[in-house]
Design an enzyme around this catalytic site. Structure first.
Site, PDB file in Angstrom:
ATOM      1  N   CYS A  59      19.434  32.011  52.833  1.00  0.00           N
ATOM      2  CA  CYS A  59      20.484  32.843  53.132  1.00  0.00           C
ATOM      3  C   CYS A  59      20.720  33.415  51.759  1.00  0.00           C
ATOM      4  O   CYS A  59      20.836  32.671  50.678  1.00  0.00           O
ATOM      5  CB  CYS A  59      21.252  32.313  54.160  1.00  0.00           C
ATOM      6  SG  CYS A  59      23.386  32.876  54.190  1.00  0.00           S
ATOM      7  N   CYS A 136      27.835  27.466  57.964  1.00  0.00           N
ATOM      8  CA  CYS A 136      28.487  28.057  56.991  1.00  0.00           C
ATOM      9  C   CYS A 136      29.651  27.797  55.873  1.00  0.00           C
ATOM     10  O   CYS A 136      30.467  26.643  56.372  1.00  0.00           O
ATOM     11  CB  CYS A 136      28.388  29.803  57.760  1.00  0.00           C
ATOM     12  SG  CYS A 136      29.445  30.756  56.180  1.00  0.00           S
ATOM     13  N   GLN A 239      41.127  41.045  49.333  1.00  0.00           N
ATOM     14  CA  GLN A 239      40.185  40.272  48.323  1.00  0.00           C
ATOM     15  C   GLN A 239      39.531  39.293  49.303  1.00  0.00           C
ATOM     16  O   GLN A 239      40.007  39.219  50.434  1.00  0.00           O
ATOM     17  CB  GLN A 239      41.065  39.882  47.567  1.00  0.00           C
ATOM     18  CG  GLN A 239      41.741  40.782  46.366  1.00  0.00           C
ATOM     19  CD  GLN A 239      40.865  41.297  45.600  1.00  0.00           C
ATOM     20  OE1 GLN A 239      39.364  40.241  45.406  1.00  0.00           O
ATOM     21  NE2 GLN A 239      41.805  42.482  44.207  1.00  0.00           N
ATOM     22  N   PHE A 266      43.993  53.051  41.782  1.00  0.00           N
ATOM     23  CA  PHE A 266      43.520  51.940  42.383  1.00  0.00           C
ATOM     24  C   PHE A 266      44.602  51.452  43.823  1.00  0.00           C
ATOM     25  O   PHE A 266      43.591  49.971  43.979  1.00  0.00           O
ATOM     26  CB  PHE A 266      41.954  51.461  42.013  1.00  0.00           C
ATOM     27  CG  PHE A 266      40.959  52.980  41.408  1.00  0.00           C
ATOM     28  CD1 PHE A 266      40.143  53.321  42.184  1.00  0.00           C
ATOM     29  CD2 PHE A 266      41.781  52.414  40.088  1.00  0.00           C
ATOM     30  CE1 PHE A 266      39.562  54.321  41.662  1.00  0.00           C
ATOM     31  CE2 PHE A 266      40.794  53.117  39.578  1.00  0.00           C
ATOM     32  CZ  PHE A 266      40.021  54.560  40.288  1.00  0.00           C
ATOM     33  N   ASP A 330      42.535  48.737  39.006  1.00  0.00           N
ATOM     34  CA  ASP A 330      41.477  47.551  40.411  1.00  0.00           C
ATOM     35  C   ASP A 330      40.333  48.696  40.902  1.00  0.00           C
ATOM     36  O   ASP A 330      40.854  48.723  41.734  1.00  0.00           O
ATOM     37  CB  ASP A 330      42.688  46.918  40.915  1.00  0.00           C
ATOM     38  CG  ASP A 330      41.817  45.767  41.619  1.00  0.00           C
ATOM     39  OD1 ASP A 330      40.740  45.552  41.427  1.00  0.00           O
ATOM     40  OD2 ASP A 330      41.751  45.897  42.915  1.00  0.00           O
ATOM     41  N   CYS A 356      35.433  43.965  38.724  1.00  0.00           N
ATOM     42  CA  CYS A 356      34.625  42.722  39.948  1.00  0.00           C
ATOM     43  C   CYS A 356      33.688  43.393  39.895  1.00  0.00           C
ATOM     44  O   CYS A 356      32.352  42.673  40.601  1.00  0.00           O
ATOM     45  CB  CYS A 356      35.071  43.135  41.501  1.00  0.00           C
ATOM     46  SG  CYS A 356      34.865  44.957  42.144  1.00  0.00           S
TER      47      CYS A 356
END
Length: 398
Positions: A59, A136, A239, A266, A330, A356
């Site tokens: 996965c 999961c 988030q 942003f 951001d 990120c």
């Protein structure tokens, strides 16, 4: 005692997840402290854990379940340090904040109808094959509990193709957007209603290429940000974990101090805007997100001043930035190259950069540092646990 010259020790994990020896040999699914023999065989060391999920490593949802917490935390730090080093920079990096297992509140699964059955899950690593997940370790259990019922629902909806299933936990429950498919007919509508009632679904929308069409939403769907319920457009950016959001927000609030005015660039739905105890100018290019933020702020009479603004085409000028006591930015993964120049030349006392993508962050940080800014500290956040995806908040001062 002498070391075995035919073996090498894995010393760190590279950005894509492979273990690396001191002399540059790569080996997949290895941890620091593992030993790599000349024939490619691996002997596990003290930081190699047994991956908890039965689907690992097929996965693609996780790449690093074989790392223990210590080595995964070190990987998060190293990703940021390496990106900075590539730009000739360094900075104090705090201990990473890692989100707990089974805490993801949003994810995109993939569905495919083939051979009379529905496959639903994440895609395999570096492949289009869908792994039909039976468990999961990253999804919030409330979302994972919908996987099996969704398989049944898609079959009842006469699903015969491939589609994406966007899952989000909203204040009212699970918000589901299915893209690439839209059911037709009364039997499908009845099956959808039964599914939603049985599982307490907040909203279901379908997008077959013409935009989301809501088929179920008994109450207006919201997401609470900074203590404020905000209208939640389908598949909006959030988030990934509430825990990660809290860590990034805490870092932002700490970094800005007690300003009177702040620019949030942003701004999205207002993750940071609504948590900042000051007058906030919020710039966002997505109209649906900005409309939601504006509605939430207006309803509670918060001192928020939203503007629809594409910061790639029309970044804030130096004169505009100089009006604020702090700037929070951001950007998406591509970073803020178009805005970085004006930020570098501005006289605002503090900049908080939430990222990120360590690579685009380091590129923009280089421009700021070349103009006299200094990275005071960086707070890494690993909310995409066991993945190679790393986030951070960084404070810049002069």
């Amino acid at each position: 005692m002498t070391s075995d010259p035919t073996t090498d020790t894995i010393v760190r994990v590279a950005a894509r997840g492979d273990g690396i020896t001191a002399d540059g040999r790569h080996a997949a699914f290895t941890a620091p402290g593992d030993t790599l023999a000349a024939d490619g065989s691996v002997t596990h060391g003290p930081h190699h854990q047994t991956p908890p999920c039965v689907h690992f490593p097929t996965c693609g949802g996780c790449q690093l379940q074989h790392l223990d917490d210590e080595s995964y935390s070190a990987f998060v730090t190293d990703r940021i340090a390496s990106a900075l080093d590539g730009q000739g920079l360094s900075a104090p990096i705090r201990t990473p904040h890692i989100s707990p297992v089974r805490s993801r509140r949003r994810a995109t699964l993939h569905a495919e109808a083939k051979g009379g059955r529905i496959t639903l899950g994440f895609t395999a690593e570096k492949a289009h094959l869908i792994v039909d997940i039976k468990e999961c370790w990253i999804l919030d259990p409330r979302l994972f509990a919908l996987v099996a019922p969704l398989r049944t629902l898609l079959k009842r909806l006469n699903f015969r193709r491939r589609a994406d299933i966007h899952l989000t936990l909203a204040d009212q429950g699970a918000d589901i957007l299915i893209t690439g498919f839209a059911p037709e007919g009364l039997p499908a509508a009845e099956a959808l209603t039964r599914f939603c009632e049985e599982h307490g679904i907040a909203r279901v929308a379908f997008d077959d290429g013409l935009g989301p069409e809501t088929r179920w939403e008994p109450d207006a769907v919201t997401i609470t940000l900074g203590g404020v319920p905000v209208p939640l457009p389908p598949a909006s950016f959030l988030q990934a974990t509430p825990d990660g959001e809290a860590a990034l927000t805490a870092a932002v609030i700490e970094a800005i101090g007690t300003p009177a005015t702040v620019a949030d660039l942003f701004a999205g739905l207002g993750t940071f805007t609504l948590a900042i105890p000051a007058k906030v100018y919020a710039a966002e290019g997505a109209r649906d997100a900005l409309t939601a933020l504006k509605a939430a702020a207006h309803r509670l009479q918060r001192p928020v001043f939203p503007e629809h603004r594409d910061l790639y085409r029309r970044p804030l000028t130096v004169a505009e930035l100089d009006r604020f006591d702090a700037v929070v930015i951001d950007p998406p993964r591509s970073g803020a190259r178009e805005q970085a120049g004006a930020l570098a030349a501005s006289r605002t006392p503090v900049i908080v950069y939430v990222s990120c993508n360590p690579a685009s962050f380091a590129r923009d940080a280089k421009e700021l540092c070349d103009a006299g800014w200094r990275i005071d500290w960086i707070q890494p956040v690993g909310q995409f646990r066991w993945s190679t995806h790393v986030e951070l908040a960084a404070k810049f001062v002069r």
